[in-house]
Design an enzyme around this catalytic site. Structure first.
Site, PDB file in Angstrom:
ATOM      1  N   HIS A  60      -7.968  -6.206  15.347  1.00 35.51           N
ATOM      2  CA  HIS A  60      -7.482  -5.845  14.005  1.00 35.51           C
ATOM      3  C   HIS A  60      -8.254  -4.666  13.414  1.00 35.51           C
ATOM      4  O   HIS A  60      -9.295  -4.839  12.783  1.00 35.51           O
ATOM      5  CB  HIS A  60      -7.589  -7.061  13.081  1.00 35.51           C
ATOM      6  CG  HIS A  60      -6.794  -6.923  11.836  1.00 35.51           C
ATOM      7  ND1 HIS A  60      -6.051  -7.942  11.294  1.00 35.51           N
ATOM      8  CD2 HIS A  60      -6.603  -5.859  11.015  1.00 35.51           C
ATOM      9  CE1 HIS A  60      -5.460  -7.511  10.198  1.00 35.51           C
ATOM     10  NE2 HIS A  60      -5.785  -6.255   9.995  1.00 35.51           N
ATOM     11  N   LEU A  63      -6.831   2.490  12.086  1.00 32.17           N
ATOM     12  CA  LEU A  63      -7.348   3.804  12.502  1.00 32.17           C
ATOM     13  C   LEU A  63      -6.856   4.938  11.596  1.00 32.17           C
ATOM     14  O   LEU A  63      -7.344   6.067  11.693  1.00 32.17           O
ATOM     15  CB  LEU A  63      -6.971   4.095  13.961  1.00 32.17           C
ATOM     16  CG  LEU A  63      -7.682   3.263  15.036  1.00 32.17           C
ATOM     17  CD1 LEU A  63      -7.203   3.668  16.420  1.00 32.17           C
ATOM     18  CD2 LEU A  63      -9.195   3.380  14.935  1.00 32.17           C
ATOM     19  N   ARG A  64      -5.847   4.645  10.771  1.00 32.29           N
ATOM     20  CA  ARG A  64      -5.389   5.581   9.720  1.00 32.29           C
ATOM     21  C   ARG A  64      -4.719   6.856  10.227  1.00 32.29           C
ATOM     22  O   ARG A  64      -4.484   7.773   9.439  1.00 32.29           O
ATOM     23  CB  ARG A  64      -6.557   5.999   8.808  1.00 32.29           C
ATOM     24  CG  ARG A  64      -7.368   4.863   8.230  1.00 32.29           C
ATOM     25  CD  ARG A  64      -6.535   3.985   7.336  1.00 32.29           C
ATOM     26  NE  ARG A  64      -7.355   3.084   6.524  1.00 32.29           N
ATOM     27  CZ  ARG A  64      -6.887   1.951   6.014  1.00 32.29           C
ATOM     28  NH1 ARG A  64      -5.636   1.575   6.230  1.00 32.29           N
ATOM     29  NH2 ARG A  64      -7.660   1.184   5.276  1.00 32.29           N
ATOM     30  N   ASN A  94       0.156   0.385   9.651  1.00 34.29           N
ATOM     31  CA  ASN A  94       0.394   0.850   8.277  1.00 34.29           C
ATOM     32  C   ASN A  94      -0.171   2.260   8.047  1.00 34.29           C
ATOM     33  O   ASN A  94      -1.011   2.483   7.180  1.00 34.29           O
ATOM     34  CB  ASN A  94      -0.135  -0.150   7.240  1.00 34.29           C
ATOM     35  CG  ASN A  94      -1.643  -0.378   7.332  1.00 34.29           C
ATOM     36  OD1 ASN A  94      -2.266  -0.126   8.357  1.00 34.29           O
ATOM     37  ND2 ASN A  94      -2.232  -0.844   6.252  1.00 34.29           N
ATOM     38  N   HIS A 179      -0.135 -11.102   8.793  1.00 33.83           N
ATOM     39  CA  HIS A 179      -0.901 -10.966   7.541  1.00 33.83           C
ATOM     40  C   HIS A 179      -0.176 -11.867   6.549  1.00 33.83           C
ATOM     41  O   HIS A 179       0.973 -11.609   6.197  1.00 33.83           O
ATOM     42  CB  HIS A 179      -0.869  -9.493   7.119  1.00 33.83           C
ATOM     43  CG  HIS A 179      -1.328  -9.231   5.719  1.00 33.83           C
ATOM     44  ND1 HIS A 179      -2.432  -8.463   5.437  1.00 33.83           N
ATOM     45  CD2 HIS A 179      -0.822  -9.602   4.516  1.00 33.83           C
ATOM     46  CE1 HIS A 179      -2.584  -8.373   4.128  1.00 33.83           C
ATOM     47  NE2 HIS A 179      -1.615  -9.055   3.541  1.00 33.83           N
ATOM     48  N   ASP A 305     -10.755  -6.351  10.808  1.00 41.67           N
ATOM     49  CA  ASP A 305      -9.903  -5.735   9.772  1.00 41.67           C
ATOM     50  C   ASP A 305     -10.571  -4.457   9.252  1.00 41.67           C
ATOM     51  O   ASP A 305     -10.563  -4.180   8.045  1.00 41.67           O
ATOM     52  CB  ASP A 305      -9.586  -6.696   8.630  1.00 41.67           C
ATOM     53  CG  ASP A 305      -8.360  -6.236   7.819  1.00 41.67           C
ATOM     54  OD1 ASP A 305      -7.731  -5.214   8.186  1.00 41.67           O
ATOM     55  OD2 ASP A 305      -8.039  -6.901   6.819  1.00 41.67           O
ATOM     56  N   GLY A 324     -10.023  -3.164   1.149  1.00 41.93           N
ATOM     57  CA  GLY A 324     -10.447  -2.945   2.534  1.00 41.93           C
ATOM     58  C   GLY A 324     -11.884  -2.507   2.680  1.00 41.93           C
ATOM     59  O   GLY A 324     -12.420  -1.777   1.837  1.00 41.93           O
TER      60      GLY A 324
HETATM   61  O1  DOR Z   1      -8.244  -5.170   2.968  1.00 47.21           O
HETATM   62  C1  DOR Z   1      -7.254  -4.760   3.547  1.00 47.21           C
HETATM   63  N1  DOR Z   1      -7.113  -3.460   3.898  1.00 47.21           N
HETATM   64  N2  DOR Z   1      -6.305  -5.620   3.833  1.00 47.21           N
HETATM   65  C2  DOR Z   1      -5.130  -5.239   4.325  1.00 47.21           C
HETATM   66  O2  DOR Z   1      -4.309  -6.077   4.531  1.00 47.21           O
HETATM   67  C3  DOR Z   1      -4.845  -3.830   4.557  1.00 47.21           C
HETATM   68  C4  DOR Z   1      -6.068  -3.069   4.759  1.00 47.21           C
HETATM   69  C5  DOR Z   1      -5.858  -1.583   4.649  1.00 47.21           C
HETATM   70  O3  DOR Z   1      -4.943  -1.063   5.318  1.00 47.21           O
HETATM   71  O4  DOR Z   1      -6.629  -0.931   3.962  1.00 47.21           O
HETATM   72 ZN    ZN Z   2      -5.526  -5.216   8.268  1.00 44.93          ZN
HETATM   73 ZN    ZN Z   3      -3.949  -7.720   6.675  1.00 45.73          ZN
END
Ligand code: DOR
Ligand code: ZN
Ligand code: ZN
Length: 429
Positions: A60, A63-64, A94, A179, A305, A324
């Site tokens: 999980h 990498l953006r 995402n 999620h 995460d 996050g």
């Molecule tokens: O804390 C989080 N950051 N939870 C998520 O579900 C998404 C993630 C993010 O993409 O920054």
């Molecule tokens: Zn996540």
């Molecule tokens: Zn998540």
């Protein structure tokens, strides 16, 4: 290149053995595991006093890339990965654009291949644009090599659509990474819903926000036969439901993240968004349940995460900052310090949850230290003590609530496909 890892303690979750041995690596594979190998290698790593473990696999990671490269890129992300002992990372979809077709999957995979540091497996989104309206091109993405589908960042709120996705996941034999969050119940919440957070005048996210979707998704997995994997479990009741579902023989697995099994909302002392993540830091009872769940192998996986954001994005306070925190470069040490050292997990369980079980869930045929298998390895010094310093991170994201925290456990070297992807310069004795 002939690589010899000498005098380490080899942990092999494949047959659950621990032994003193040298490990000889050539052509990307583990060629021999035996004590006292007298071979002249091109490179030698002295692993005396260290564990030689299967390279960690993070199920999980964000990498953006593409589109959010100011937060992280594939390159900075894999550098952070190998710095943290991870040889494989599973990237969430995402991004901008969302990974909902084969072209974006190929983009990430090609980029990672060209960099060549850690294996990157790109997950495909469940719905187009993660809008929750129509299914993405799951078949095309399976052909491009996705290991799983996930809508991470949110839940697919339409249960019928999610059921259809699960049916496809059965057809293509891939897991669904869930999620669990009922978006309508979040209602402006930014931290856990509890007294401590109310006193700080922060709006809360209750446990039920997670639990109702955990219950729904387990129910859908039961009906469809899909392999469901619950991402970042944070509540005591999600552990309870997981236990029941496993007892019933439903195909469900789960992960927990270091921040959720270490911190509580009471650790939030001021308006610091490095403590803001989704799901939020919960209570002592929840943390205890997660630890018990990990110990009893109800929770199969430790994942990070890893969610990098810039200092500017995180600098605006808990109400406004994005959710996050980063995790790739702190997970192994935090797990060693807080779970293994304190007796919650054995070192073998750590190897299982950080490598063997993720590999099994994703069908990778990795996570073992065995002759003939891929040489994805980490040399880990479980005794080395230091304080976490985000200034040392390779990740673009420095957003962690663990800055300054004292930990035990340092990655000395990371070997990916037989090559040294990271090696810590030895301190002079
Ligand atoms: O804390 C989080 N950051 N939870 C998520 O579900 C998404 C993630 C993010 O993409 O920054
Ligand atoms: Zn996540
Ligand atoms: Zn998540």
């Amino acid at each position: 290149m002939l690589l010899l890892i000498k005098n380490g303690t080899v942990i092999n979750p494949g047959d659950r053995t621990i032994k003193q041995a040298d490990v000889l690596v050539e052509d990307g594979l583990i060629q021999k595991i035996s004590p006292g190998l007298a071979i002249k290698a091109d490179r030698t790593i002295d692993a005396a006093g260290c564990y030689v473990m299967p390279g960690f696999i993070d199920m999980h990671v964000h990498l953006r890339d593409p589109g959010l490269e100011h937060k992280e890129t594939v390159e900075t992300g894999v550098r952070a990965a190998v710095h943290g002992g991870f040889t494989t990372v599973v990237a969430m979809p995402n991004t901008k654009p969302v990974v909902d077709n084969a072209d974006v999957v190929n983009y990430v995979h090609n980029k990672a291949k060209n960099i060549g540091l850690a294996h990157v497996l790109q997950v495909g989104a469940v719905t187009k644009g993660q809008r929750g309206e129509t299914l993405s091109d799951i078949e095309g993405m399976v052909e491009a090599g996705i290991p799983a589908i996930s809508e991470d960042g949110k839940s697919v709120m339409n249960a019928q659509l999610y059921r259809e996705a699960m049916t496809l996941a059965v057809k293509y034999d891939i897991p669904v990474l869930a999620h669990c969050e009922d978006i309508h119940m979040v209602n402006g919440g930014v931290v856990n819903a509890d007294e401590a957070m109310e006193q700080m005048h922060f709006k809360g996210i209750s446990n039920a926000v997670e639990d109702v979707i955990v219950a729904r998704d387990i129910t859908l997995a039961k009906e469809t036969g899909a392999a469901l994997h619950l991402c970042h479990c944070s509540t005591k009741d999600s552990v309870k439901m997981l236990r029941l579902a496993k007892q019933e023989g439903i195909r469900v697995t789960a992960e927990a993240c270091p921040h959720h099994f270490i911190l509580t909302s009471s650790d939030i002392k001021g308006d610091d968004a490095n403590y803001k993540m989704n799901p939020p830091l919960r209570t002592k009872e929840d943390v205890e349940a997660l630890r018990e769940g990990l110990k009893a192998d109800i929770i199969d996986v430790i994942a990070t995460d890893h969610a990098p954001h810039t200092a500017i994005e995180k600098g605006v306070g808990i109400r406004k900052a994005p959710f996050g925190i980063v995790g790739l470069e702190t997970a192994a040490a935090l797990t060693m310090t807080e779970l293994v050292d304190k007796g919650w997990l054995t070192i073998m369980q750590m190897a299982e949850k950080m490598s063997y079980n993720p590999a099994k869930i994703l069908g990778l045929g990795k996570g073992v230290v065995e002759e003939g298998k891929a040489a994805d390895l980490v040399v880990f010094d479980a005794e080395k003590e230091y304080a976490i310093d985000p200034g040392q991170f390779c990740s673009r994201g420095k957003n962690t609530p663990f800055a300054g925290r004292k930990v035990k456990g340092m990655v000395m070297a990371t070997i990916v496909g037989g090559k040294i992807a990271f090696e810590r310069p030895r301190e002079k004795k």
